[in-house]
Design a protein around this motif. Sequence first.
Motif, PDB file in Angstrom:
ATOM      1  N   CYS A 124     -15.319 100.991  39.472  1.00  0.00           N
ATOM      2  CA  CYS A 124     -14.809 101.591  40.709  1.00  0.00           C
ATOM      3  C   CYS A 124     -13.737 102.641  40.416  1.00  0.00           C
ATOM      4  CB  CYS A 124     -14.245 100.516  41.639  1.00  0.00           C
ATOM      5  SG  CYS A 124     -15.524  99.431  42.273  1.00  0.00           S
ATOM      6  N   GLU A 162     -13.511 104.410  37.685  1.00  0.00           N
ATOM      7  CA  GLU A 162     -14.135 105.558  37.044  1.00  0.00           C
ATOM      8  C   GLU A 162     -14.821 106.455  38.073  1.00  0.00           C
ATOM      9  OE1 GLU A 162     -16.038 104.359  33.413  1.00  0.00           O
ATOM     10  OE2 GLU A 162     -17.259 106.183  33.447  1.00  0.00           O
ATOM     11  N   ILE A 163     -15.495 105.824  39.034  1.00  0.00           N
ATOM     12  CA  ILE A 163     -16.216 106.617  40.013  1.00  0.00           C
ATOM     13  C   ILE A 163     -15.252 107.295  40.990  1.00  0.00           C
ATOM     14  CG2 ILE A 163     -16.689 105.004  41.918  1.00  0.00           C
ATOM     15  CD1 ILE A 163     -19.726 105.966  41.122  1.00  0.00           C
ATOM     16  N   ARG A 164     -14.014 106.776  41.019  1.00  0.00           N
ATOM     17  CA  ARG A 164     -12.967 107.429  41.803  1.00  0.00           C
ATOM     18  C   ARG A 164     -12.296 108.530  40.989  1.00  0.00           C
ATOM     19  NH1 ARG A 164     -12.964 106.537  47.226  1.00  0.00           N
ATOM     20  NH2 ARG A 164     -13.351 104.366  47.719  1.00  0.00           N
ATOM     21  N   ARG A 207     -12.738 110.653  49.250  1.00  0.00           N
ATOM     22  CA  ARG A 207     -11.740 110.537  48.184  1.00  0.00           C
ATOM     23  C   ARG A 207     -10.445 109.928  48.699  1.00  0.00           C
ATOM     24  NH1 ARG A 207     -13.109 115.696  45.870  1.00  0.00           N
ATOM     25  NH2 ARG A 207     -14.578 115.133  44.244  1.00  0.00           N
ATOM     26  N   PRO A 242     -16.742 108.433  46.635  1.00  0.00           N
ATOM     27  CA  PRO A 242     -16.935 109.891  46.679  1.00  0.00           C
ATOM     28  C   PRO A 242     -18.090 110.351  45.787  1.00  0.00           C
ATOM     29  CG  PRO A 242     -14.969 109.351  45.437  1.00  0.00           C
ATOM     30  CD  PRO A 242     -15.506 108.065  45.950  1.00  0.00           C
ATOM     31  N   THR A 295     -21.506 107.783  35.271  1.00  0.00           N
ATOM     32  CA  THR A 295     -20.846 106.508  35.586  1.00  0.00           C
ATOM     33  C   THR A 295     -21.822 105.534  36.239  1.00  0.00           C
ATOM     34  OG1 THR A 295     -18.803 107.729  35.949  1.00  0.00           O
ATOM     35  CG2 THR A 295     -18.878 105.479  36.785  1.00  0.00           C
TER      36      THR A 295
END
Lengths: 318, 247
Positions: free
Chosen positions: A98, A100-102, A74, B93, B9
Amino acid sequence: MIKVENLTKLFGTKRAVDGISFSVERGEVLGCLGPNGAGKSTTMRMITGFIPPTGGRASVGGFDIVENPIAAKRLIGYLPENAPAYTDMTVSGFLNFCAEIRGLRGDARKKAVSRVVEMCFLEAVLHQSVETLSKGYRHRTCFAQSIIHDPDVLILDEPTDGLDPNQKHEVRGIIRRMGEKKAIIFSTHILEEVDAVCSRAIIIDRGKIVANGTPPELRRKSEWAGAVTLCVRGMAAATVTAKLNQLSAAKRATVISDTGSRVTVTVFPKPNQDGELTRAVMDASHGWQVEEMHTEVGRLDEVFRSITMPDTAKEVAK
Amino acid sequence: MNTWANIKTIAKRELGAYFTSPLAYVFIVIFLLLSGVFTFVFGGFFEREQAALGQSFFDWHPWFYLFLVPAVGMRLWAEERRVGTLELLLTMPVTPWQAILGKFLASWLFLALALALTFPVVISVNYLGAPDNGVIFCAYVGSWLMAGAYLAISCITSALTRTQVVSFIVSVVLCLALVLAGVPGVLKAISGVFGTATVDMVSSCSFLTHFGGFQKGVLDSRDIIFFLSVIGFSLFSTSVILRGHRS
């Protein structure tokens, strides 16, 4: 922020990375130098959690990358070598994915995407498919991805590879500005970048750290550091070198060029001195028609070569 | 919570990738054409004079899937590895399991969509007679579960290679073995050589055997568990292979 202890990676019996240790604090930009295949990318892949280390530890923000990978990931923004991106997506789609996945949703996501689009000059290609992008744009798209969540730690594998000189300048500027608040590691083959961007640099060769210091410290390892070059009119080259070779601070004097009327000579210093040679040369040249004189600060490329290829460097010196 | 958000996602991206390339449309068109032709021409839909889809329509599915599902699954990991985005995805992550599930679910949903688009066949049979729609529904569920099993096997082969073509061929061969294990002729040959005990073991591994129940309208928990465990085992193998590449 980044702590690497005795990190080791074996591929079969080959030691790709062999007991590397270093740490990078917030506000530092660490340059990672080394010949191809020295283990730079492998080291970065281990710190980012892409490949597990064979031995040793790496932690980011106190989170061990093997034991607590999600928390560590993260904090990291990562630009892999060759800047991969999903070719079937548009730049906008890719960056939104990218973000959103973060974990960025709604307004936060929109803001993050527009921030990096502006920062990396991607407006013009926002709705273009990644597949059709030029190398420079693709590179910047992937770079944008690495900073989209404003990470505390940035790991950039050859961030300026394949960019034109203007884009290189731009990316270096971004790295330097972000380096004030983040911990950054980046690898490069371009030695001038070390001066332009890094607060510290390490040189890796055959999986080991062979040099570690600030750019001026590294440069001082060069034979050229503190050497004095002067250009004299109306004297024979032999006379000039004979006089300069007698100086106690001088190791040797070499003729660089000799046009008959003008001689250019470089005097190399003996190790461990601080400006003594310059003063000595100034005294010795009293009464000569000196047209030009300067003290060298040392050459990184020469340090790089002498460290990573000791045998070849000697050959060249002969 | 976070887990599902990540899976969603990834699945959304993957599903989008199908529709931005011609693959999705080509696949759906071919699947529907094959279904139509085989049901009405070779399946003898009209000659049977039965208001049912069990044989004429669903009988062909194991054979269509043999070639079509590996074509859907072949790019899942091979493409990520070839382009290098695998490095990007696995340094985000997310856990490898979230990535594997997200990608699998996206493709499985895509297959569900293709299957759902065969609805005109159901309408036809209802127009022509009074079929048992419960049996048809049951067979659809079975067909979808079976497609998932084919797909999960394609996931393994896709993770094994960077080349989509290699992935396709290997998964067709693997799936073919699992289909043939239920073909009567093959079983007869096996019983001749090894005896009947072996035949039961071999046929219990076959897609055909377990799909048969669904076609007859029987929702047997053993059949459901069979397909789900093929999926589970294959996805687990995929995770092992992916980990293997990285160390």
